[in-house]
Write a protein that holds these residues in place. Structure first.
Motif, PDB file in Angstrom:
ATOM      1  N   TRP A 124       0.833  -1.207   0.000  1.00 36.53           N
ATOM      2  CA  TRP A 124       0.000   0.000   0.000  1.00 36.53           C
ATOM      3  C   TRP A 124       0.860   1.245   0.000  1.00 36.53           C
ATOM      4  O   TRP A 124       2.014   1.205   0.410  1.00 36.53           O
ATOM      5  CB  TRP A 124      -0.982  -0.007   1.167  1.00 36.53           C
ATOM      6  N   VAL A 125       0.278   2.315  -0.523  1.00 35.80           N
ATOM      7  CA  VAL A 125       0.924   3.620  -0.582  1.00 35.80           C
ATOM      8  C   VAL A 125      -0.100   4.691  -0.212  1.00 35.80           C
ATOM      9  O   VAL A 125      -1.306   4.463  -0.300  1.00 35.80           O
ATOM     10  CB  VAL A 125       1.524   3.930  -1.979  1.00 35.80           C
ATOM     11  N   ILE A 126       0.391   5.852   0.201  1.00 31.82           N
ATOM     12  CA  ILE A 126      -0.479   6.989   0.491  1.00 31.82           C
ATOM     13  C   ILE A 126      -0.485   7.912  -0.721  1.00 31.82           C
ATOM     14  O   ILE A 126       0.568   8.309  -1.215  1.00 31.82           O
ATOM     15  CB  ILE A 126       0.007   7.771   1.733  1.00 31.82           C
ATOM     16  N   LEU A 127      -1.680   8.237  -1.194  1.00 31.28           N
ATOM     17  CA  LEU A 127      -1.846   9.182  -2.286  1.00 31.28           C
ATOM     18  C   LEU A 127      -2.286  10.520  -1.689  1.00 31.28           C
ATOM     19  O   LEU A 127      -3.139  10.550  -0.798  1.00 31.28           O
ATOM     20  CB  LEU A 127      -2.911   8.699  -3.273  1.00 31.28           C
ATOM     21  N   HIS A 128      -1.741  11.576  -2.180  1.00 30.06           N
ATOM     22  CA  HIS A 128      -2.103  12.903  -1.686  1.00 30.06           C
ATOM     23  C   HIS A 128      -3.298  13.432  -2.463  1.00 30.06           C
ATOM     24  O   HIS A 128      -3.206  14.394  -3.216  1.00 30.06           O
ATOM     25  CB  HIS A 128      -0.902  13.847  -1.753  1.00 30.06           C
ATOM     26  N   ARG A 129      -4.422  12.731  -2.282  1.00 32.37           N
ATOM     27  CA  ARG A 129      -5.701  13.127  -2.865  1.00 32.37           C
ATOM     28  C   ARG A 129      -6.791  12.618  -1.937  1.00 32.37           C
ATOM     29  O   ARG A 129      -6.590  11.672  -1.182  1.00 32.37           O
ATOM     30  CB  ARG A 129      -5.867  12.592  -4.271  1.00 32.37           C
ATOM     31  N   GLU A 130      -7.924  13.239  -1.986  1.00 28.02           N
ATOM     32  CA  GLU A 130      -9.022  12.862  -1.102  1.00 28.02           C
ATOM     33  C   GLU A 130     -10.025  11.984  -1.835  1.00 28.02           C
ATOM     34  O   GLU A 130     -10.104  12.002  -3.065  1.00 28.02           O
ATOM     35  CB  GLU A 130      -9.711  14.114  -0.564  1.00 28.02           C
ATOM     36  N   THR A 159      -5.538   9.419   0.760  1.00 25.54           N
ATOM     37  CA  THR A 159      -6.098   8.134   0.335  1.00 25.54           C
ATOM     38  C   THR A 159      -5.044   7.044   0.473  1.00 25.54           C
ATOM     39  O   THR A 159      -3.894   7.239   0.074  1.00 25.54           O
ATOM     40  CB  THR A 159      -6.558   8.220  -1.133  1.00 25.54           C
ATOM     41  N   VAL A 160      -5.442   5.897   1.007  1.00 28.71           N
ATOM     42  CA  VAL A 160      -4.597   4.706   1.021  1.00 28.71           C
ATOM     43  C   VAL A 160      -4.943   3.906  -0.233  1.00 28.71           C
ATOM     44  O   VAL A 160      -6.106   3.554  -0.449  1.00 28.71           O
ATOM     45  CB  VAL A 160      -4.840   3.833   2.277  1.00 28.71           C
ATOM     46  N   GLN A 161      -3.947   3.670  -1.076  1.00 29.38           N
ATOM     47  CA  GLN A 161      -4.133   2.806  -2.246  1.00 29.38           C
ATOM     48  C   GLN A 161      -3.485   1.472  -1.921  1.00 29.38           C
ATOM     49  O   GLN A 161      -2.282   1.400  -1.665  1.00 29.38           O
ATOM     50  CB  GLN A 161      -3.482   3.410  -3.486  1.00 29.38           C
ATOM     51  N   ILE A 162      -4.285   0.423  -1.938  1.00 23.54           N
ATOM     52  CA  ILE A 162      -3.796  -0.929  -1.684  1.00 23.54           C
ATOM     53  C   ILE A 162      -3.593  -1.602  -3.037  1.00 23.54           C
ATOM     54  O   ILE A 162      -4.483  -1.578  -3.883  1.00 23.54           O
ATOM     55  CB  ILE A 162      -4.789  -1.744  -0.844  1.00 23.54           C
ATOM     56  N   ASN A 163      -2.432  -2.201  -3.216  1.00 22.67           N
ATOM     57  CA  ASN A 163      -2.095  -2.863  -4.476  1.00 22.67           C
ATOM     58  C   ASN A 163      -2.000  -4.373  -4.240  1.00 22.67           C
ATOM     59  O   ASN A 163      -1.209  -4.816  -3.418  1.00 22.67           O
ATOM     60  CB  ASN A 163      -0.763  -2.343  -5.010  1.00 22.67           C
ATOM     61  N   TYR A 164      -2.829  -5.103  -4.966  1.00 23.09           N
ATOM     62  CA  TYR A 164      -2.813  -6.566  -4.900  1.00 23.09           C
ATOM     63  C   TYR A 164      -2.274  -7.074  -6.232  1.00 23.09           C
ATOM     64  O   TYR A 164      -2.760  -6.684  -7.301  1.00 23.09           O
ATOM     65  CB  TYR A 164      -4.216  -7.124  -4.690  1.00 23.09           C
ATOM     66  N   ILE A 165      -1.278  -7.951  -6.171  1.00 22.83           N
ATOM     67  CA  ILE A 165      -0.678  -8.492  -7.383  1.00 22.83           C
ATOM     68  C   ILE A 165      -0.594 -10.016  -7.256  1.00 22.83           C
ATOM     69  O   ILE A 165      -0.011 -10.537  -6.310  1.00 22.83           O
ATOM     70  CB  ILE A 165       0.731  -7.918  -7.627  1.00 22.83           C
ATOM     71  N   PRO A 187      -9.910   5.592   2.941  1.00 25.86           N
ATOM     72  CA  PRO A 187      -9.486   6.907   3.428  1.00 25.86           C
ATOM     73  C   PRO A 187      -8.312   6.741   4.393  1.00 25.86           C
ATOM     74  O   PRO A 187      -8.247   5.766   5.145  1.00 25.86           O
ATOM     75  CB  PRO A 187     -10.730   7.438   4.145  1.00 25.86           C
ATOM     76  N   ASP A 188      -7.383   7.672   4.349  1.00 29.96           N
ATOM     77  CA  ASP A 188      -6.239   7.634   5.254  1.00 29.96           C
ATOM     78  C   ASP A 188      -6.624   8.365   6.549  1.00 29.96           C
ATOM     79  O   ASP A 188      -6.213   9.499   6.789  1.00 29.96           O
ATOM     80  CB  ASP A 188      -5.016   8.279   4.604  1.00 29.96           C
ATOM     81  N   ASN A 189      -7.445   7.688   7.337  1.00 29.89           N
ATOM     82  CA  ASN A 189      -7.855   8.198   8.647  1.00 29.89           C
ATOM     83  C   ASN A 189      -7.881   7.023   9.613  1.00 29.89           C
ATOM     84  O   ASN A 189      -7.489   5.906   9.253  1.00 29.89           O
ATOM     85  CB  ASN A 189      -9.210   8.914   8.569  1.00 29.89           C
TER      86      ASN A 189
END
Length: 177
Positions: free
Chosen positions: A56-62, A71-77, A104-106
């Motif tokens: 996962w990574v944090i995106l600087h967007r709401e 926003t937390v973006q979770i990546n599944y591969i 949401p990153d909260n």
């Protein structure tokens, strides 16, 4: 798992022609029997998820309805693989999957992230099933994921005011707390 693993942007595709994966109930009796059989053998703690990776990574967007949060973006591969006895067609290949999900990153989002990570490690989030085209593919099992940052619940996106509560309950029902 964490945001420190990679800052490379992943290309994420919607699954099954943009319709999202079918619910487990629509995947057919073979998939359900494989899931039930696996759960019986492991006391309900493990599923039949193929080998894959979750980061996962944090995106600087709401996200919609979370205007003050990143926003937390979770990546599944999941790479291409061969089905095991737990899957519908043992010995046959299944297609790879790259999927992004969003939270949401909260406080609530981070709590759900930890629960999803635990469910992933218990092999409960994904399974192998046959899609409408007759191909064996990796797909979500019975825990819904928000695969779109926006667009509403009809397209697996936000806003969806009940999503975090629903996911928490479904995970708790699987013993993930």
């Amino acid at each position: 798992m964490g945001s420190g693993q990679s800052s490379d942007k992943l290309h994420c595709n919607r699954y099954l022609n943009g319709n999202g994966p079918p619910p487990l109930a629509q995947q057919g009796p073979d998939t359900q029997q494989a899931q039930e059989g696996m759960n019986e053998r492991h006391g309900g703690l493990h599923g039949c998820q193929p080998q894959g990776q979750m980061t996962w990574v944090i995106l600087h967007r709401e996200l919609p309805r979370f205007p003050d949060d990143n926003t937390v973006q979770i990546n599944y591969i999941f790479p291409d693989g061969t089905q095991t006895e737990q899957h519908p067609h043992p010995g046959q290949p299944y297609a790879a999957l790259r999927l992004c999900a969003y939270l949401p990153d909260n406080r609530d989002g981070r709590s759900i992230l930890k629960l999803l990570e635990k469910a992933f490690n218990e092999q409960l989030l994904f399974t192998v099933a046959t899609n409408r085209e007759g191909e064996d593919v990796v797909t979500t099992a019975s825990i819904p994921l928000k695969t779109q940052a926006d667009g509403g619940s009809g397209v697996d996106g936000y806003p969806d005011s009940d999503y975090l509560k629903t996911v928490r309950k479904l995970l708790r029902d699987k013993g993930i707390e």
